[in-house]
Design an enzyme around this catalytic site. Structure first.
Site, mmCIF file in Angstrom:
data_model
loop_
_atom_site.group_PDB
_atom_site.id
_atom_site.type_symbol
_atom_site.label_atom_id
_atom_site.label_comp_id
_atom_site.label_asym_id
_atom_site.label_seq_id
_atom_site.Cartn_x
_atom_site.Cartn_y
_atom_site.Cartn_z
ATOM 1 N N TYR A 83 0.822 -1.220 0.000
ATOM 2 C CA TYR A 83 0.000 0.000 0.000
ATOM 3 C C TYR A 83 0.854 1.268 0.000
ATOM 4 O O TYR A 83 0.323 2.364 0.103
ATOM 5 C CB TYR A 83 -0.927 0.018 1.219
ATOM 6 C CG TYR A 83 -2.125 -0.885 1.094
ATOM 7 C CD1 TYR A 83 -2.036 -2.083 0.403
ATOM 8 C CD2 TYR A 83 -3.340 -0.549 1.661
ATOM 9 C CE1 TYR A 83 -3.124 -2.925 0.288
ATOM 10 C CE2 TYR A 83 -4.435 -1.383 1.548
ATOM 11 C CZ TYR A 83 -4.312 -2.571 0.860
ATOM 12 O OH TYR A 83 -5.403 -3.393 0.762
ATOM 13 N N LYS A 134 3.422 -13.903 6.020
ATOM 14 C CA LYS A 134 3.665 -15.021 5.099
ATOM 15 C C LYS A 134 5.189 -15.126 4.981
ATOM 16 O O LYS A 134 5.765 -15.095 3.880
ATOM 17 C CB LYS A 134 2.969 -14.705 3.760
ATOM 18 C CG LYS A 134 2.886 -15.875 2.796
ATOM 19 C CD LYS A 134 1.871 -16.929 3.194
ATOM 20 C CE LYS A 134 1.962 -18.104 2.241
ATOM 21 N NZ LYS A 134 1.240 -19.284 2.726
ATOM 22 N N ASP A 172 -2.512 -17.364 5.686
ATOM 23 C CA ASP A 172 -3.512 -18.271 5.093
ATOM 24 C C ASP A 172 -4.124 -19.151 6.175
ATOM 25 O O ASP A 172 -5.340 -19.314 6.285
ATOM 26 C CB ASP A 172 -2.914 -19.104 3.949
ATOM 27 C CG ASP A 172 -1.517 -19.630 4.256
ATOM 28 O OD1 ASP A 172 -0.922 -19.210 5.268
ATOM 29 O OD2 ASP A 172 -1.025 -20.474 3.485
ATOM 30 N N ASP A 175 -5.514 -5.431 6.182
ATOM 31 C CA ASP A 175 -6.729 -4.947 5.527
ATOM 32 C C ASP A 175 -7.708 -6.106 5.322
ATOM 33 O O ASP A 175 -8.899 -6.022 5.659
ATOM 34 C CB ASP A 175 -6.341 -4.341 4.173
ATOM 35 C CG ASP A 175 -7.455 -3.496 3.590
ATOM 36 O OD1 ASP A 175 -8.453 -3.260 4.295
ATOM 37 O OD2 ASP A 175 -7.332 -3.081 2.427
#
Ligand code: NAD
Length: 361
Positions: free
Chosen positions: A124, A191, A225, A249
């Protein structure tokens, strides 16, 4: 003495929910002198600018702002007014509590999570290279010299910068928040197994900060995940989550879903000295001017604001009043009724009136 607070009504249904929140805050007895400034569509029409300098000046001066949602213009060369405000004021924390209230339909009961999202870096940051542009081709060429991996010529590229500084300050905020709010655990969600140098750095830094809080706040790690699945299966296992921008987000919308949807999810963007309070939801333009949407998210953002300015007693009273209206489920908007076309649903204004009525009891 009255607090001077900047207020941005915003676009679409923004002015309606902001009006509801302002009236509820005023009804607590806390004296506020609102400094209203415009950003977004109305500002563009009146001043030719989506984010006039006067808006940032006002927030910098008053340090606290209550903000309605702003529509993201398409094809204006402006990524988002909301993101621009966060970046200009270095509001590096996006705080989104997700708490269940009796009366609000949701698949779960007693959810009490806090999402602490890094708000300034990651994908972002707004560093993007458009497919086919000369600078993009040049970048692809440079990368092919530096890396064994190849990027196809006609690719678009978004850069994901994550710094040690940015990771340190968000992790520090998460642990301090946990301590001050009697929270037991912080889970760092990344991740890092795939993106070793960005998410990996975020995680490594969070581990270092966690050491300073050993024995006071528990620390846990999770992959994003797997976290998405665990939040659906056993959300009560979690407490505070700290995440880089993009995952934050997505996971905060997932958590809004756990507590009954966008109509009830509040948020705050916090920097070193400045904070902007806004609902998670957008401007819901199709309901503009219909006195229809749920003011709960905006009123709850106002409750976060009252806590930020240390008006805890007013915040507690407003929260209790809102809880009562939600639990009774009578004077609530369409989205909180069993059926969306329930004729007994009330409007934004009337729901705020019911909250004010409870405050005065
Ligand atoms: P949205 O949140 O505005 O609306 C999506 C749907 O959620 C609505 O159609 C409605 O059904 C429901 N909803 C949202 N708020 C509600 C409320 N208070 N009560 C009841 N139902 C509610 O999302 P969108 O349609 O993707 O975005 C509309 C505009 O808002 C876009 O331009 C987007 O960029 C912008 N946006 C702004 C912000 C912000 O200002 N921080 C945040 C998200 C989206």
């Amino acid at each position: 003495m009255a607090y001077r607070i900047t207020v941005i009504p915003g676009d679409g249904t923004g002015p309606e929910v902001i009006d509801a929140a302002k009236r509820c805050i005023e009804a607590t007895g806390v004296k506020v002198q609102w400094e209203e400034v415009i950003a977004g569509q109305e500002a563009l029409e009146k001043t030719g600018e989506l984010l006039p300098q006067a808006v940032l000046d006002s927030i910098r001066r008053n340090k606290v702002c209550l903000k309605g949602p702003i529509t993201t213009p398409i094809g204006m060369g402006f990524r988002s007014v909301n993101v621009a405000i966060r970046q200009a004021l270095d509001l590096y924390v996006c705080l989104r509590p997700a708490k269940s209230y009796p009366g609000v339909r949701s698949p779960y009961k007693d959810i009490d999570l806090v999402i602490i999202r890094e708000n300034s870096e990651d994908l972002y940051a707004g560093i993007e290279f458009e497919q086919g542009k000369p600078e993009t081709r040049k970048l692809i060429e440079e990368i092919s010299k530096l890396s064994k991996k190849k990027i196809l010529q006609e690719s678009g590229i978004s850069i994901k910068p994550i710094s040690r500084f940015g990771s340190q300050r968000i992790a520090r905020f998460a642990f301090e928040y946990a301590l001050k709010n009697n929270r037991k655990k912080v889970t760092c969600v990344t991740k890092a197994n795939i993106m070793k140098f960005t998410d990996g750095l975020f995680l490594k830094t969070a581990r270092e900060i966690a050491d300073d809080y050993k024995g006071r706040v528990l620390f846990e790690e999770a992959l994003v995940d797997n976290m998405a699945m665990q939040l659906v299966q056993k959300p009560h296992n979690f407490d505070c989550l700290v995440l880089p921008n993009l995952y934050g987000d997505i996971i905060s919308d997932l958590c809004a879903g756990l507590i009954g949807g966008l109509g009830v999810a509040p948020g705050a963007n916090i920097g070193k000295e400045i904070a902007v309070f806004e609902a998670v939801h957008g401007s819901a333009p199709k309901y503009k001017g219909l006195n229809k949407v749920n003011p709960t998210a905006m009123i709850s953002s106002g409750i976060l604001m009252l806590r930020y300015i240390k008006e805890d007693n007013a915040a507690d009273r407003l929260e209790t009043a809102l809880k009562r209206v939600l639990a009774e489920a009578k004077y609530v908007t369409y989205d909180l009724k069993p059926h969306r076309d329930d004729p007994s649903a009330v409007g934004t204004k009337e729901m705020a009136d019911a909250v004010i009525g409870q405050l005065k009891k």
